[in-house]
Scaffold this active site. Sequence first.
Site, short mmCIF file in Angstrom:
data_model
loop_
_atom_site.label_atom_id
_atom_site.label_comp_id
_atom_site.label_asym_id
_atom_site.label_seq_id
_atom_site.Cartn_x
_atom_site.Cartn_y
_atom_site.Cartn_z
N SER A 260 19.65 -6.34 -53.85
CA SER A 260 18.38 -6.81 -53.30
C SER A 260 17.93 -8.02 -54.13
O SER A 260 18.40 -8.20 -55.26
CB SER A 260 17.34 -5.70 -53.44
OG SER A 260 16.03 -6.20 -53.27
N TYR B 99 13.13 1.36 -58.54
CA TYR B 99 13.90 0.70 -57.46
C TYR B 99 14.46 -0.65 -57.94
O TYR B 99 15.66 -0.92 -57.79
CB TYR B 99 13.02 0.49 -56.22
CG TYR B 99 13.76 -0.23 -55.12
CD1 TYR B 99 14.76 0.43 -54.39
CD2 TYR B 99 13.52 -1.58 -54.83
CE1 TYR B 99 15.47 -0.24 -53.40
CE2 TYR B 99 14.23 -2.24 -53.84
CZ TYR B 99 15.20 -1.57 -53.13
OH TYR B 99 15.92 -2.23 -52.16
N1 LIG Z 1 14.96 -3.58 -45.76
C1 LIG Z 1 14.74 -4.32 -46.83
O1 LIG Z 1 13.74 -5.04 -46.92
C2 LIG Z 1 15.77 -4.35 -47.93
C3 LIG Z 1 15.75 -5.44 -48.83
C4 LIG Z 1 16.69 -5.47 -49.85
C5 LIG Z 1 17.63 -4.45 -49.97
N2 LIG Z 1 17.61 -3.41 -49.09
C6 LIG Z 1 18.62 -2.35 -49.27
O2 LIG Z 1 19.36 -2.21 -48.07
C7 LIG Z 1 19.94 -0.92 -48.03
C8 LIG Z 1 19.76 -0.33 -46.64
O3 LIG Z 1 18.39 -0.08 -46.41
P1 LIG Z 1 17.66 -0.41 -45.03
O4 LIG Z 1 16.73 -1.52 -45.27
O5 LIG Z 1 18.65 -0.51 -43.94
O6 LIG Z 1 16.75 0.89 -44.89
P2 LIG Z 1 16.82 2.14 -43.88
O7 LIG Z 1 16.74 1.66 -42.48
O8 LIG Z 1 15.79 3.08 -44.39
O9 LIG Z 1 18.28 2.74 -44.13
C9 LIG Z 1 18.62 3.48 -45.26
C10 LIG Z 1 19.90 4.25 -44.99
O10 LIG Z 1 20.23 4.98 -46.18
C11 LIG Z 1 20.44 6.34 -45.82
N3 LIG Z 1 20.02 7.23 -46.90
C12 LIG Z 1 18.81 7.28 -47.51
N4 LIG Z 1 18.77 8.30 -48.39
C13 LIG Z 1 19.99 8.91 -48.34
C14 LIG Z 1 20.57 10.03 -48.99
N5 LIG Z 1 19.89 10.78 -49.87
N6 LIG Z 1 21.85 10.36 -48.68
C15 LIG Z 1 22.55 9.65 -47.77
N7 LIG Z 1 22.05 8.57 -47.12
C16 LIG Z 1 20.79 8.22 -47.40
C17 LIG Z 1 19.61 6.57 -44.56
O11 LIG Z 1 20.19 7.59 -43.75
P3 LIG Z 1 19.66 9.11 -43.58
O12 LIG Z 1 18.17 9.11 -43.68
O13 LIG Z 1 20.20 9.51 -42.25
O14 LIG Z 1 20.31 9.84 -44.69
C18 LIG Z 1 19.75 5.23 -43.86
O15 LIG Z 1 20.92 5.22 -43.06
C19 LIG Z 1 19.29 -0.12 -49.14
O16 LIG Z 1 20.18 -0.03 -50.23
C20 LIG Z 1 18.07 -0.97 -49.52
O17 LIG Z 1 17.71 -0.78 -50.86
C21 LIG Z 1 16.72 -3.34 -48.07
#
Ligand SMILES: NC(=O)c1ccc[n+]([C@@H]2O[C@H](COP(=O)([O-])OP(=O)(O)OC[C@H]3O[C@@H](n4cnc5c(N)ncnc54)[C@H](OP(=O)(O)O)[C@@H]3O)[C@@H](O)[C@H]2O)c1
Length: 257
Positions: free
Chosen positions: A139, A152
């Site tokens: 990130s 985080y």
């Molecule tokens: N969106 C942003 O602004 C942003 C910015 C920078 C980095 N990121 C990073 O991008 C990555 C993806 O996040 P996203 O933005 O796509 O958010 P998201 O839509 O909330 O997706 C998160 C994914 O992680 C899975 N997950 C969460 N907890 C888990 C657990 N205990 N075991 C297994 N799977 C788990 C969730 O699936 P289940 O709930 O089905 O388990 C979901 O598929 C993350 O690493 C986040 O830190 C996001």
Amino acid sequence: MRETVLITGASSGLGLEFAKIFAYKRCNLVLVARNEEKLLEIKKKLEKKYDTHVEVFPQDLTGEDAAKNIYYFTSSKGIDIDILVNNAGFGDFGKFSESDLKKQTDMIEVNVTSLVKLCRLYVRPMIKQKYGRILNVSSIAAFQPGPLMPVYYSTKAFVLSFTEALSVELRGTGVHVTALCPGPTVTDFANRANLEHSGLFKNLKNASARDVCIYGYKQMMKNKVVVIPGKLNKLGIMASKHLPRSIVKYAVYLIQK
Ligand SMILES: NC(=O)c1ccc[n+]([C@@H]2O[C@H](COP(=O)([O-])OP(=O)(O)OC[C@H]3O[C@@H](n4cnc5c(N)ncnc54)[C@H](OP(=O)(O)O)[C@@H]3O)[C@@H](O)[C@H]2O)c1
């Protein structure tokens, strides 16, 4: 030969977009997340739309054996993983002193520990086959301390540093690692992290998950090690590198608050 891609956190957001991109590129997929129903629905849609075979493996990534269970699943089916996308992760907005400690330690397990374990388990077969890619989702949070989300930000700094270090060790092996560092992006992340009231998501333009993943995919295929989507994000990181850290930490606090 068709490549097989393992994606964690594939039930929504960036993980789901990556699944669509790799399916379009005619790769086979292994999708991991907790929500089995969503994974099966995604499998059905992707197999209908694209020429792909999708395996799903519901797994909570907190817990000692999570990564091992995934590795045993793929090995027992004779599936070699060519590309590993360590994408699963979550955040938690608020003062650390008032936070739920279990949520903080679970975050470290999902964002850091499971990522390290999966890298360790899959990198050896990749080295052996002299080919492989690992995409670790970090990130822009990785580049500075993050008051109001200190755990985080620290997990993402770990992912960035770990990936950069690994890229040096893996030189000449045929295995490439990339850290993708997105800024605020439209997914379920903000809701799940209680970020609706944070200035970070309210005041900054949020990118689309598809744009972030297409950019991340293209840069990964060029063997880039650190990938930052978006000009503003790149500028922000450059500025934070040139300012004293003692100022940067307060600036982040003011933006997040
Ligand atoms: N969106 C942003 O602004 C942003 C910015 C920078 C980095 N990121 C990073 O991008 C990555 C993806 O996040 P996203 O933005 O796509 O958010 P998201 O839509 O909330 O997706 C998160 C994914 O992680 C899975 N997950 C969460 N907890 C888990 C657990 N205990 N075991 C297994 N799977 C788990 C969730 O699936 P289940 O709930 O089905 O388990 C979901 O598929 C993350 O690493 C986040 O830190 C996001």
